[in-house]
Scaffold this motif. Sequence first.
Motif, short mmCIF file in Angstrom:
data_model
loop_
_atom_site.label_atom_id
_atom_site.label_comp_id
_atom_site.label_asym_id
_atom_site.label_seq_id
_atom_site.Cartn_x
_atom_site.Cartn_y
_atom_site.Cartn_z
N PHE A 138 -5.25 12.99 6.36
CA PHE A 138 -4.50 13.83 5.97
C PHE A 138 -4.48 15.11 6.91
N LYS A 139 -3.38 15.72 7.48
CA LYS A 139 -3.37 16.78 8.23
C LYS A 139 -2.46 17.85 7.45
N ASP A 140 -2.84 19.27 7.66
CA ASP A 140 -2.25 20.16 6.84
C ASP A 140 -0.72 20.30 7.10
N GLU A 141 -0.30 19.94 8.34
CA GLU A 141 1.19 20.08 8.52
C GLU A 141 1.95 18.93 7.89
N ASP A 142 1.15 17.68 7.25
CA ASP A 142 1.83 16.87 6.43
C ASP A 142 2.40 17.53 5.23
N GLY A 143 1.66 18.30 4.44
CA GLY A 143 1.98 18.64 3.19
C GLY A 143 3.35 19.85 3.63
N ARG A 144 3.12 20.48 5.01
CA ARG A 144 4.25 21.52 5.00
C ARG A 144 5.51 20.67 5.50
N LYS A 181 1.04 -1.15 -0.03
CA LYS A 181 -0.09 0.03 0.03
C LYS A 181 0.87 1.15 0.11
N MET A 182 2.09 1.39 0.67
CA MET A 182 2.86 2.21 0.50
C MET A 182 3.33 2.51 -0.70
N ALA A 183 3.78 1.48 -1.43
CA ALA A 183 4.38 1.88 -2.77
C ALA A 183 3.11 2.30 -3.74
N GLN A 184 2.06 1.89 -3.61
CA GLN A 184 0.83 2.28 -4.46
C GLN A 184 0.72 4.04 -3.89
N PHE A 185 0.85 4.24 -2.46
CA PHE A 185 0.69 5.62 -2.15
C PHE A 185 1.76 6.48 -2.83
N VAL A 193 1.13 22.92 -4.64
CA VAL A 193 1.44 21.56 -5.29
C VAL A 193 1.58 20.44 -4.31
N VAL A 194 2.48 20.59 -3.54
CA VAL A 194 2.83 19.33 -2.54
C VAL A 194 1.66 19.02 -1.72
N HIS A 195 0.98 20.23 -0.82
CA HIS A 195 0.11 20.01 -0.20
C HIS A 195 -1.19 19.27 -0.84
N ASN A 196 -1.50 19.75 -2.24
CA ASN A 196 -2.93 19.14 -2.96
C ASN A 196 -2.38 17.68 -3.12
N ALA A 197 -1.22 17.53 -3.52
CA ALA A 197 -0.91 16.19 -4.09
C ALA A 197 -0.88 15.14 -2.80
N GLU A 257 -2.72 15.53 -0.14
CA GLU A 257 -4.05 15.45 0.45
C GLU A 257 -4.59 14.53 -0.66
N ARG A 258 -4.51 14.51 -1.93
CA ARG A 258 -5.09 13.71 -2.91
C ARG A 258 -4.89 12.35 -2.89
N ALA A 259 -3.66 12.20 -2.55
CA ALA A 259 -2.97 10.55 -2.42
C ALA A 259 -3.45 10.18 -0.98
N CYS A 260 -3.75 11.03 0.01
CA CYS A 260 -4.31 10.46 1.06
C CYS A 260 -5.61 9.86 0.95
N ARG A 261 -6.53 10.63 0.26
CA ARG A 261 -7.88 10.42 0.19
C ARG A 261 -8.05 9.34 -0.73
#
Length: 222
Positions: A80-86, A38-42, A64-68, A70-74
């Motif tokens: 997803f948490k905002d601090e993940d993108g940061r 699942k990590m490889a797919q993520f 770009v990074v934040h959105n990408a 978030e979309r991969a998490c979904r």
Amino acid sequence: MTQFRPKFITFDCYGTLTNFQMAEAAQTLYGEQLDAEKMAQFIKNFAAYRLDEIMGDWKPYNEVVHNAVERACRKNGVTFKDEDGRFVYEQVPSWGPHADVPAGLAKVAKEIPLVILSNAMNEQIMHNVEKLGAPFHAVYTAQQANAYKPRFQAFEYMFDMLGCNPEDVLHVSSSFRYDLMSAHDLGIKNKVWVNRGHEPANPYYGYTEIKDISGLPGVVGL
């Protein structure tokens, strides 16, 4: 092509010169939540969403990074948490070069001006460039061009700034999708593909293949 001496050698930076570690950043964030498959797919989805995010009008790379992310998490059922993108965005300036880069670049830089065209933010890119171990004539970013590669606008900005034509440069990249396909379409006849395993070979686009930057001096007869 071994006899071609370009006015400039132009480079993609992240992945080609700098060791691009988006997958490692994602692993740090989500590796305990996902098994290996699942990590490889993520990671695959995360890469695809980053490309999709840059195909329209320019926006800052942190978005770009934040959105990408978030979309991969979904898509993969991860919270997803905002601090993940940061977190991912803030890793970028810390990345250094592939081990083969400094010596190969230094040899070529003595004879031919080196230029970077990167899908980067101004605030980040020089932290990476300073680690490459060679002088650069110019460093151009997507932020300056107001467009990300593979959009032609990014390349055209570079040509305008350098005052040169596509046939005057040798463009070096490890990516067809971000660089070499557009370079081909824009008339950059002299191209080098650094085969770092990111993408399969595609001879249609016309290039010299090298395994790493240590092979670059030989391409230009040095």
